[in-house]
Design a protein around this motif. Structure first.
Motif, PDB file in Angstrom:
ATOM      1  N   VAL A 116      -0.360  -2.675 -13.771  1.00 59.37           N
ATOM      2  CA  VAL A 116       0.717  -3.668 -13.859  1.00 59.37           C
ATOM      3  C   VAL A 116       1.089  -4.136 -12.453  1.00 59.37           C
ATOM      4  CG1 VAL A 116       3.113  -4.054 -14.564  1.00 59.37           C
ATOM      5  CG2 VAL A 116       1.580  -2.685 -16.013  1.00 59.37           C
ATOM      6  N   ILE A 117       1.226  -3.174 -11.543  1.00 62.67           N
ATOM      7  CA  ILE A 117       1.569  -3.500 -10.158  1.00 62.67           C
ATOM      8  C   ILE A 117       0.477  -4.363  -9.535  1.00 62.67           C
ATOM      9  CG2 ILE A 117       1.829  -2.489  -7.845  1.00 62.67           C
ATOM     10  CD1 ILE A 117       3.228  -0.090  -9.272  1.00 62.67           C
ATOM     11  N   GLY A 118      -0.785  -3.983  -9.734  1.00 57.62           N
ATOM     12  CA  GLY A 118      -1.880  -4.763  -9.171  1.00 57.62           C
ATOM     13  C   GLY A 118      -1.903  -6.190  -9.671  1.00 57.62           C
ATOM     14  N   THR A 119      -1.630  -6.365 -10.962  1.00 60.95           N
ATOM     15  CA  THR A 119      -1.636  -7.709 -11.543  1.00 60.95           C
ATOM     16  C   THR A 119      -0.456  -8.542 -11.032  1.00 60.95           C
ATOM     17  OG1 THR A 119      -2.803  -6.945 -13.513  1.00 60.95           O
ATOM     18  CG2 THR A 119      -1.537  -8.982 -13.726  1.00 60.95           C
ATOM     19  N   LEU A 120       0.736  -7.941 -11.021  1.00 66.34           N
ATOM     20  CA  LEU A 120       1.905  -8.694 -10.567  1.00 66.34           C
ATOM     21  C   LEU A 120       1.835  -8.994  -9.074  1.00 66.34           C
ATOM     22  CD1 LEU A 120       4.761  -6.953 -12.595  1.00 66.34           C
ATOM     23  CD2 LEU A 120       3.570  -9.097 -13.108  1.00 66.34           C
ATOM     24  N   ALA A 121       1.302  -8.068  -8.280  1.00 66.59           N
ATOM     25  CA  ALA A 121       1.151  -8.323  -6.845  1.00 66.59           C
ATOM     26  C   ALA A 121       0.149  -9.443  -6.601  1.00 66.59           C
ATOM     27  CB  ALA A 121       0.713  -7.047  -6.129  1.00 66.59           C
ATOM     28  N   VAL A 128       5.433  -9.116  -1.293  1.00 64.53           N
ATOM     29  CA  VAL A 128       5.633  -8.071  -2.301  1.00 64.53           C
ATOM     30  C   VAL A 128       5.770  -6.721  -1.612  1.00 64.53           C
ATOM     31  CG1 VAL A 128       4.628  -6.862  -4.273  1.00 64.53           C
ATOM     32  CG2 VAL A 128       4.266  -9.326  -4.018  1.00 64.53           C
ATOM     33  N   ASP A 129       6.794  -5.964  -2.000  1.00 61.60           N
ATOM     34  CA  ASP A 129       6.922  -4.564  -1.616  1.00 61.60           C
ATOM     35  C   ASP A 129       6.630  -3.705  -2.841  1.00 61.60           C
ATOM     36  OD1 ASP A 129       7.588  -5.006   1.029  1.00 61.60           O
ATOM     37  OD2 ASP A 129       9.749  -4.797   0.715  1.00 61.60           O
ATOM     38  N   VAL A 130       5.658  -2.812  -2.732  1.00 63.44           N
ATOM     39  CA  VAL A 130       5.308  -1.872  -3.791  1.00 63.44           C
ATOM     40  C   VAL A 130       5.879  -0.511  -3.402  1.00 63.44           C
ATOM     41  CG1 VAL A 130       3.420  -0.706  -4.988  1.00 63.44           C
ATOM     42  CG2 VAL A 130       3.181  -3.124  -4.334  1.00 63.44           C
ATOM     43  N   VAL A 131       6.746   0.035  -4.238  1.00 66.95           N
ATOM     44  CA  VAL A 131       7.379   1.317  -3.935  1.00 66.95           C
ATOM     45  C   VAL A 131       6.702   2.402  -4.763  1.00 66.95           C
ATOM     46  CG1 VAL A 131       9.536   2.597  -3.798  1.00 66.95           C
ATOM     47  CG2 VAL A 131       9.557   0.109  -3.546  1.00 66.95           C
ATOM     48  N   THR A 132       6.051   3.350  -4.091  1.00 67.83           N
ATOM     49  CA  THR A 132       5.265   4.347  -4.800  1.00 67.83           C
ATOM     50  C   THR A 132       5.027   5.566  -3.918  1.00 67.83           C
ATOM     51  OG1 THR A 132       3.183   4.709  -6.018  1.00 67.83           O
ATOM     52  CG2 THR A 132       3.055   3.375  -4.013  1.00 67.83           C
ATOM     53  N   GLY A 133       4.682   6.670  -4.571  1.00 66.47           N
ATOM     54  CA  GLY A 133       4.188   7.839  -3.863  1.00 66.47           C
ATOM     55  C   GLY A 133       2.699   8.035  -4.077  1.00 66.47           C
ATOM     56  N   ASP A 134       2.025   7.011  -4.616  1.00 65.83           N
ATOM     57  CA  ASP A 134       0.604   7.071  -4.974  1.00 65.83           C
ATOM     58  C   ASP A 134      -0.224   6.324  -3.940  1.00 65.83           C
ATOM     59  OD1 ASP A 134      -1.907   6.983  -6.104  1.00 65.83           O
ATOM     60  OD2 ASP A 134      -1.247   6.214  -8.048  1.00 65.83           O
ATOM     61  N   ARG A 135      -1.063   7.052  -3.205  1.00 65.79           N
ATOM     62  CA  ARG A 135      -1.870   6.429  -2.165  1.00 65.79           C
ATOM     63  C   ARG A 135      -2.901   5.446  -2.713  1.00 65.79           C
ATOM     64  NH1 ARG A 135      -4.051  11.630   0.926  1.00 65.79           N
ATOM     65  NH2 ARG A 135      -4.404  12.161  -1.267  1.00 65.79           N
ATOM     66  N   LEU A 137      -2.501   2.984  -4.375  1.00 65.31           N
ATOM     67  CA  LEU A 137      -1.996   1.613  -4.271  1.00 65.31           C
ATOM     68  C   LEU A 137      -2.114   1.040  -2.864  1.00 65.31           C
ATOM     69  CD1 LEU A 137       0.961   1.966  -6.758  1.00 65.31           C
ATOM     70  CD2 LEU A 137      -1.044   0.506  -7.035  1.00 65.31           C
ATOM     71  N   PHE A 138      -2.568   1.850  -1.909  1.00 66.41           N
ATOM     72  CA  PHE A 138      -2.846   1.318  -0.571  1.00 66.41           C
ATOM     73  C   PHE A 138      -3.920   0.239  -0.632  1.00 66.41           C
ATOM     74  CE2 PHE A 138      -1.574   5.421   1.972  1.00 66.41           C
ATOM     75  CZ  PHE A 138      -0.275   5.287   1.499  1.00 66.41           C
ATOM     76  N   GLY A 146       1.359 -10.813   2.517  1.00 66.92           N
ATOM     77  CA  GLY A 146       2.629 -10.094   2.635  1.00 66.92           C
ATOM     78  C   GLY A 146       2.798  -8.986   1.630  1.00 66.92           C
ATOM     79  N   VAL A 147       1.699  -8.382   1.172  1.00 65.07           N
ATOM     80  CA  VAL A 147       1.784  -7.265   0.233  1.00 65.07           C
ATOM     81  C   VAL A 147       1.708  -5.968   1.039  1.00 65.07           C
ATOM     82  CG1 VAL A 147       0.752  -6.105  -1.751  1.00 65.07           C
ATOM     83  CG2 VAL A 147       0.665  -8.603  -1.586  1.00 65.07           C
ATOM     84  N   ARG A 148       2.739  -5.145   0.917  1.00 63.00           N
ATOM     85  CA  ARG A 148       2.752  -3.866   1.612  1.00 63.00           C
ATOM     86  C   ARG A 148       3.255  -2.789   0.651  1.00 63.00           C
ATOM     87  NH1 ARG A 148       8.119  -4.012   5.609  1.00 63.00           N
ATOM     88  NH2 ARG A 148       9.625  -4.470   3.942  1.00 63.00           N
ATOM     89  N   VAL A 149       3.015  -1.538   1.018  1.00 58.14           N
ATOM     90  CA  VAL A 149       3.470  -0.405   0.229  1.00 58.14           C
ATOM     91  C   VAL A 149       4.599   0.289   0.976  1.00 58.14           C
ATOM     92  CG1 VAL A 149       2.844   1.892  -0.631  1.00 58.14           C
ATOM     93  CG2 VAL A 149       1.286  -0.035  -0.976  1.00 58.14           C
ATOM     94  N   LEU A 150       5.684   0.556   0.270  1.00 55.45           N
ATOM     95  CA  LEU A 150       6.747   1.415   0.786  1.00 55.45           C
ATOM     96  C   LEU A 150       6.473   2.798   0.200  1.00 55.45           C
ATOM     97  CD1 LEU A 150       9.903  -0.873   0.389  1.00 55.45           C
ATOM     98  CD2 LEU A 150       8.087  -0.933   2.111  1.00 55.45           C
ATOM     99  N   TYR A 151       5.870   3.653   1.015  1.00 53.44           N
ATOM    100  CA  TYR A 151       5.337   4.938   0.556  1.00 53.44           C
ATOM    101  C   TYR A 151       6.419   6.003   0.648  1.00 53.44           C
ATOM    102  CZ  TYR A 151       1.869   8.742   0.263  1.00 53.44           C
ATOM    103  OH  TYR A 151       1.134   9.853  -0.093  1.00 53.44           O
ATOM    104  N   THR A 152       6.615   6.712  -0.457  1.00 55.39           N
ATOM    105  CA  THR A 152       7.772   7.596  -0.585  1.00 55.39           C
ATOM    106  C   THR A 152       7.467   9.063  -0.268  1.00 55.39           C
ATOM    107  OG1 THR A 152       7.355   7.995  -2.940  1.00 55.39           O
ATOM    108  CG2 THR A 152       8.743   6.107  -2.376  1.00 55.39           C
ATOM    109  N   ALA A 153       6.379   9.337   0.425  1.00 54.62           N
ATOM    110  CA  ALA A 153       5.990  10.729   0.666  1.00 54.62           C
ATOM    111  C   ALA A 153       7.105  11.535   1.321  1.00 54.62           C
ATOM    112  CB  ALA A 153       4.738  10.790   1.529  1.00 54.62           C
ATOM    113  N   ARG A 154       7.883  10.896   2.191  1.00 52.43           N
ATOM    114  CA  ARG A 154       8.976  11.597   2.871  1.00 52.43           C
ATOM    115  C   ARG A 154      10.337  11.277   2.250  1.00 52.43           C
ATOM    116  NH1 ARG A 154       5.906   9.677   7.494  1.00 52.43           N
ATOM    117  NH2 ARG A 154       7.433   8.016   7.740  1.00 52.43           N
TER     118      ARG A 154
END
Length: 305
Positions: A116-121, A128-135, A137-138, A146-154
């Protein structure tokens, strides 16, 4: 802003103690944490559209057919996803709260939230900011769009901003090649074995030399004399993994063109159903979290009573 919802509610469940309960004593930590994280994201990053992307199928048949080990270690006895007993009952509550709040939630039968994220992005007309802890999606990062990932590992308060430069700095590969890198290296968390004996360093060197997985396999097929990074040992490993390398790209690649209706996801400036939301707040002890969400969204004061 596209939220990988399951990634966030799992993080909330493990990040907020189960002692956070409803008035009648049931754990509500995942819902509270999800709402608080969403409020902080909206406040900090100011998106004009927001979509909670859902796993309608956490282990799609087309991925399992390609690679039966895909997420097999997460299977529960009933065939569903193994989920902590205290988390499972909270997910339907979160769905009700998002609907009453008016926050867009989108899933697709037979697909994961990643798809879903891939299609909408891919469809998006702006950044687009993608918020995830799943690598995984990198693979979507795209500086030009302007598509970037806001990675929640920390955690939400210490996000890692992942763009093409960040992927290159961390892994030594172009951002567009992350899926091929993951196929080669593997990912035990998804039951993805990788090519035995090929780690991150070798995978990056192969991509640097040959561009992508197709280029690597073509070079391995035509190689006569071993030459770094295609040493004799690496050639042997790649050739032994031919069946895996045929199947794994289907599993790792995020779908970018699934059949979704138009999705706008405007921020709700008032709740979609204030009465229902107030009842949910009362029943589940969500008043403070919904007040923070409402403040982030600019809801009128007292809208929930």
């Amino acid at each position: 802003m596209l939220l990988d919802a399951a990634s966030l509610y799992f993080r909330a469940f493990y990040g907020v103690p189960t002692s956070v309960t409803t008035p009648d004593g049931r754990p509500i930590n995942a819902v509270r944490g999800f709402l608080d994280m969403t409020a902080r994201l909206i406040t900090a990053h100011g998106p004009d559209r927001l979509v909670a992307c859902w796993d309608d199928d956490w282990r799609p048949a087309f991925r399992v057919e390609a690679l039966p080990s895909y997420k097999a270690h997460r299977l529960a006895a009933d065939g569903g996803e193994e989920t902590p007993d205290e988390l499972g009952p909270q997910v339907p509550i979160l769905i009700e709260v998002l609907a009453a709040a008016g926050i867009c939630r989108v899933g697709a039968p037979g697909y994961e939230a990643d798809d879903v994220i891939g299609t909408l992005a891919t469809r998006a007309r702006g950044p687009v900011d993608v918020v995830t802890g799943d690598r995984d999606l990198f693979q979507l990062v795209d500086d030009a769009r302007g598509v970037r990932v806001l990675y929640t590992a920390r955690g939400i308060s210490d996000l890692e901003f992942v763009d093409e430069a960040a992927v290159a700095a961390k892994y030594g590969i172009p951002g567009r090649c992350y899926a091929d890198f993951a196929v080669l290296r593997g990912d035990p968390s998804d039951g993805l074995p990788g090519v035995a004996g090929v780690g991150a360093k070798t995978a990056a060197a192969l991509i640097g030399a040959f561009g992508d997985l197709a280029g690597i396999r073509a070079a391995a097929a035509r190689a006569v004399v071993p030459e770094p990074p295609l040493t004799a040992a690496v050639l042997k490993k790649l050739r032994a993994a031919a069946g895996y390398l045929d199947a794994a790209p289907v599993v790792v690649a995020v779908a970018r063109d699934i059949d979704l209706p138009p999705v706008e996801g405007p921020l709700p400036r008032t709740p979609a159903d204030a009465r229902a939301l107030a009842a949910l707040a009362e029943a589940h002890g969500l008043q403070s979290s919904l007040a923070r969400l409402g403040a982030a969204l600019g809801w009128p004061e007292g809208v929930l009573g």
